[in-house]
Structures are given as structure tokens and as C-alpha cells.
Design a protein around this motif. Structure first.
Motif, PDB file in Angstrom:
ATOM      1  N   ILE A   1      15.381 100.418   8.735  1.00 37.87           N
ATOM      2  CA  ILE A   1      15.390 101.748   9.365  1.00 37.87           C
ATOM      3  C   ILE A   1      15.580 101.555  10.875  1.00 37.87           C
ATOM      4  O   ILE A   1      14.933 100.688  11.464  1.00 37.87           O
ATOM      5  CB  ILE A   1      14.016 102.435   9.107  1.00 37.87           C
ATOM      6  CG1 ILE A   1      13.800 102.611   7.614  1.00 37.87           C
ATOM      7  CG2 ILE A   1      13.899 103.765   9.838  1.00 37.87           C
ATOM      8  CD1 ILE A   1      14.640 103.688   6.993  1.00 37.87           C
TER       9      ILE A   1
ATOM     10  N   THR B   1      10.942 113.291   6.242  1.00 35.79           N
ATOM     11  CA  THR B   1      12.285 113.702   5.805  1.00 35.79           C
ATOM     12  C   THR B   1      13.337 112.898   6.560  1.00 35.79           C
ATOM     13  O   THR B   1      14.299 112.402   5.976  1.00 35.79           O
ATOM     14  CB  THR B   1      12.483 115.210   6.073  1.00 35.79           C
ATOM     15  OG1 THR B   1      11.455 115.925   5.392  1.00 35.79           O
ATOM     16  CG2 THR B   1      13.844 115.689   5.595  1.00 35.79           C
TER      17      THR B   1
ATOM     18  N   ARG C   1      10.794 100.697  -2.093  1.00 38.73           N
ATOM     19  CA  ARG C   1      10.843 100.384  -0.664  1.00 38.73           C
ATOM     20  C   ARG C   1       9.541 100.778   0.004  1.00 38.73           C
ATOM     21  O   ARG C   1       8.948 100.008   0.761  1.00 38.73           O
ATOM     22  CB  ARG C   1      12.019 101.131  -0.023  1.00 38.73           C
ATOM     23  CG  ARG C   1      12.100 101.001   1.473  1.00 38.73           C
ATOM     24  CD  ARG C   1      12.662  99.695   1.899  1.00 38.73           C
ATOM     25  NE  ARG C   1      12.499  99.514   3.325  1.00 38.73           N
ATOM     26  CZ  ARG C   1      12.560  98.321   3.908  1.00 38.73           C
ATOM     27  NH1 ARG C   1      12.768  97.256   3.173  1.00 38.73           N
ATOM     28  NH2 ARG C   1      12.392  98.208   5.200  1.00 38.73           N
TER      29      ARG C   1
ATOM     30  N   TYR D   1       2.514 100.367  12.133  1.00 40.13           N
ATOM     31  CA  TYR D   1       3.487 101.263  11.477  1.00 40.13           C
ATOM     32  C   TYR D   1       2.991 101.667  10.095  1.00 40.13           C
ATOM     33  O   TYR D   1       3.035 102.836   9.728  1.00 40.13           O
ATOM     34  CB  TYR D   1       4.829 100.529  11.385  1.00 40.13           C
ATOM     35  CG  TYR D   1       5.923 101.245  10.626  1.00 40.13           C
ATOM     36  CD1 TYR D   1       6.364 100.761   9.390  1.00 40.13           C
ATOM     37  CD2 TYR D   1       6.546 102.377  11.133  1.00 40.13           C
ATOM     38  CE1 TYR D   1       7.378 101.390   8.689  1.00 40.13           C
ATOM     39  CE2 TYR D   1       7.568 103.007  10.447  1.00 40.13           C
ATOM     40  CZ  TYR D   1       7.977 102.511   9.220  1.00 40.13           C
ATOM     41  OH  TYR D   1       8.985 103.140   8.523  1.00 40.13           O
TER      42      TYR D   1
HETATM   43  C1  LIG Z   1       9.199 108.685  -0.232  1.00 44.76           C
HETATM   44  C2  LIG Z   1       8.741 109.245   1.122  1.00 44.76           C
HETATM   45  C3  LIG Z   1       9.924 109.366   2.043  1.00 44.76           C
HETATM   46  C4  LIG Z   1      10.496 107.971   2.401  1.00 44.76           C
HETATM   47  C5  LIG Z   1       9.440 107.013   2.939  1.00 44.76           C
HETATM   48  C6  LIG Z   1       8.212 106.955   2.031  1.00 44.76           C
HETATM   49  C7  LIG Z   1       7.133 106.113   2.714  1.00 44.76           C
HETATM   50  C8  LIG Z   1       7.652 104.861   3.295  1.00 44.76           C
HETATM   51  C9  LIG Z   1       8.975 104.651   3.590  1.00 44.76           C
HETATM   52  C10 LIG Z   1       9.316 103.476   4.318  1.00 44.76           C
HETATM   53  C11 LIG Z   1      10.591 103.283   4.799  1.00 44.76           C
HETATM   54  C12 LIG Z   1      10.923 102.063   5.593  1.00 44.76           C
HETATM   55  O1  LIG Z   1      10.081 101.616   6.397  1.00 44.76           O
HETATM   56  O2  LIG Z   1      12.031 101.518   5.374  1.00 44.76           O
HETATM   57  C13 LIG Z   1      11.666 104.237   4.513  1.00 44.76           C
HETATM   58  C14 LIG Z   1      11.165 105.606   4.133  1.00 44.76           C
HETATM   59  C15 LIG Z   1      10.041 105.583   3.114  1.00 44.76           C
HETATM   60  C16 LIG Z   1      10.613 105.052   1.824  1.00 44.76           C
HETATM   61  C17 LIG Z   1       7.689 108.364   1.773  1.00 44.76           C
HETATM   62  C18 LIG Z   1       6.485 108.556   0.816  1.00 44.76           C
HETATM   63  C19 LIG Z   1       6.609 110.024   0.331  1.00 44.76           C
HETATM   64  C20 LIG Z   1       7.917 110.550   0.919  1.00 44.76           C
HETATM   65  C21 LIG Z   1       8.649 111.595   0.098  1.00 44.76           C
HETATM   66  O3  LIG Z   1       8.663 111.554  -1.135  1.00 44.76           O
HETATM   67  C22 LIG Z   1       9.435 112.631   0.811  1.00 44.76           C
HETATM   68  C23 LIG Z   1      10.483 113.249   0.142  1.00 44.76           C
HETATM   69  C24 LIG Z   1      11.226 114.217   0.776  1.00 44.76           C
HETATM   70  C25 LIG Z   1      10.931 114.575   2.090  1.00 44.76           C
HETATM   71  O4  LIG Z   1      11.679 115.539   2.717  1.00 44.76           O
HETATM   72  C26 LIG Z   1       9.858 113.945   2.771  1.00 44.76           C
HETATM   73  C27 LIG Z   1       9.119 112.960   2.132  1.00 44.76           C
END
Ligand SMILES: C[C@]12CC[C@H]3[C@@H](CC=C4C=C(C(=O)O)CC[C@@]43C)[C@@H]1CC[C@@H]2C(=O)c1ccc(O)cc1
Length: 238
Positions: free
Chosen positions: A31, A54, A97, A110
Motif C-alpha cells: 500500500i 475504504t 491480506r 500501524y
Molecule cells: C477488509 C477491510 C478493508 C481493507 C483492509 C482491511 C484491514 C487491513 C488491511 C490491510 C492492508 C494492507 O496493509 O495492505 C490493505 C487493506 C486491508 C486489507 C479491512 C478490514 C475490514 C475492511 C472492510 O471490509 C471494508 C470494506 C469496504 C469498505 O468501504 C471499508 C472497509
């Protein structure tokens, strides 16, 4: 006495090159800093947390597409099948991930910030629990980088996704990766003969999370939360 199968497991030169290619791709696609910095700096509120998640989810989809294009053999698959595999695996790859990221303690804090924002993003408890249980079950495995990258690759190369036409071609590619992962597990976890089976068990748990995710998005949508066009496209959200 039970004869312990001391099968001579050997990783071939080609398989070593495959692992290197996948691990390099996995490490190269992260990211962007500005996105993760915002996650660390912005103030906390359910609205702000949802918007940040998001943004980070949208960025993760772009990272996933780049990673997938670097999986050896993926680009030689039928183009429509490439799209079908990406759409079919996007949610599972994203949860895998997040589990891999949240089970690592980062010096920048983080992980803690991310967890805090997830817990306070307006997501209902009924989805929070299975998601954090999954994170825990991944953490307990103490997967190596290679195992994480290969497990993500195997998830993407799942042949029985909707609309996949040349099932065999995808299956052959996935089997190549499964064979490498199986050998890695035997070599890297010699005292745990069941380790490979436990890893594959996580993929089954991922599929149930996929089911929760659809309901999670709908519950957010009802409270008029907006998703980005890319997320709507890849997750089939109207
Ligand atoms: C999946 C998620 C969005 C993506 C996040 C994840 C938590 C950790 C992450 C780490 C990342 C990295 O460090 O590379 C990339 C993003 C992700 C993978 C969240 C947990 C719940 C959330 C969710 O479902 C969500 C879905 C739609 C939305 O609009 C907002 C949140």
C-alpha cells in the motif's frame, strides 16, 4: 512401530525460481506510503475510520491486480478467465491480506491503529467476531513470507470461481503452486506434519468470511455508506 515417512522432499531449481518470483511480487506490491500515513494521522470517528478503510481497501485492490499479473503463468490464461479469477478471489485475498498484516506487530504502530479503526468503523459485531477469529487463526500459524505469498497465489488461482471457462488450465497452475507450498511446509515445519493441511484449512475459513462480507457491505450501504467505483466493480456492489 509407525514408520515415520522420512520422504526425501526436494525443491527443484524451477520451483525455487517460482518461489522467488512470487515472493518478489508479493513484497514489491505494498500500500502506498501516503495512504498508510493518513491511516496513522487522521482523527478517529466512525465516519473517518470507514472512509480511511475504504481508501485503503481500494488501494489494496490495485495492489492485488499488480501482484496477480506477476504470478508466473497468470497472463497466459484466457483474458476473461483472468478477470473472473480476480473478481472471484478479491474478497478472500483482501481478508487474507488483512490477517497477514494484523498478525504482524509493526514498529510504526500501524497494526494497532488499523485494528482500532476497524473496531470503530460502524461494522456490526456479528461480522467483527468471525473476522477477528480468522485473524487469530492465521496469527497462530506463524506463516513465513513465502507461505503467505503462496497461499495468496493459491487463493487467486482457485478454478471453481464463477464464469471461469478453462477450468483445467487454472487447476494445473494452482496444482503447481500447491506442490511447491506442500514441499515448503514439510521443509520449514518438519515437526508439524499437519501444517500444510492446516494452511489449506484456512482457505475454507476464508470462504465463509466471503459470505459475511456481502452482508457486511449491505449493512454499511443501508446506513448510506459510499464505496469507491473500483470496490463496487470488483465486489459487485450496486
Ligand atoms: C477488509 C477491510 C478493508 C481493507 C483492509 C482491511 C484491514 C487491513 C488491511 C490491510 C492492508 C494492507 O496493509 O495492505 C490493505 C487493506 C486491508 C486489507 C479491512 C478490514 C475490514 C475492511 C472492510 O471490509 C471494508 C470494506 C469496504 C469498505 O468501504 C471499508 C472497509
Amino acid at each position: 512401530t509407525t514408520k515415520l515417512s522420512k520422504e526425501k522432499v526436494e525443491i527443484t531449481k524451477e520451483q525455487r525460481a517460482l518461489i522467488k518470483a512470487i515472493l518478489d511480487a508479493y513484497n514489491r506490491h505494498q500500500i502506498p506510503q501516503d495512504v498508510t500515513k493518513k491511516l496513522l494521522q487522521e482523527q478517529y470517528s466512525a465516519e473517518e475510520n470507514f472512509l480511511l478503510l475504504t481508501e485503503v481497501a481500494t488501494s489494496q485492490v490495485q495492489v492485488l491486480v499488480e501482484f496477480t499479473k506477476n504470478i508466473p503463468g497468470f497472463l497466459s490464461l484466457d483474458r476473461e478467465d483472468q478477470i473472473a479469477l480476480l473478481k472471484g478471489s478479491a474478497v478472500e485475498a483482501m481478508f487474507l491480506r488483512s490477517a497477514q498484516v494484523l498478525s504482524k506487530k509493526m514498529p510504526s504502530g500501524y497494526t494497532e491503529v488499523l485494528e482500532e479503526r476497524i473496531r470503530k468503523s460502524g461494522m456490526s459485531e456479528e461480522f467483527m467476531t468471525p473476522m477477528f477469529n480468522f485473524y487469530k487463526s492465521i496469527e497462530e500459524l506463524h506463516m513465513t513470507q513465502e507461505e503467505q505469498a503462496l497461499l495468496t497465489t493459491i487463493t487467486i488461482l482457485t478454478p471453481d470461481r464463477p464464469y471461469v471457462k478453462s477450468h483445467e488450465a487454472v487447476e494445473r497452475l494452482q496444482e503447481t503452486m500447491l506442490d511447491v507450498l506442500r514441499k515448503l511446509c514439510v521443509l520449514q515445519h518438519p515437526q508439524e506434519p499437519q501444517y500444510f493441511a492446516r494452511l489449506l484449512g484456512r482457505l475454507t475459513e476464508l470462504r465463509t468470511l466471503h459470505h459475511y462480507h456481502v452482508e457486511m457491505l449491505t449493512s454499511w450501504k443501508t446506513n448510506d455508506h459510499k464505496f469507491t467505483p473500483l470496490l463496487c466493480e470488483i465486489w459487485d456492489v450496486q
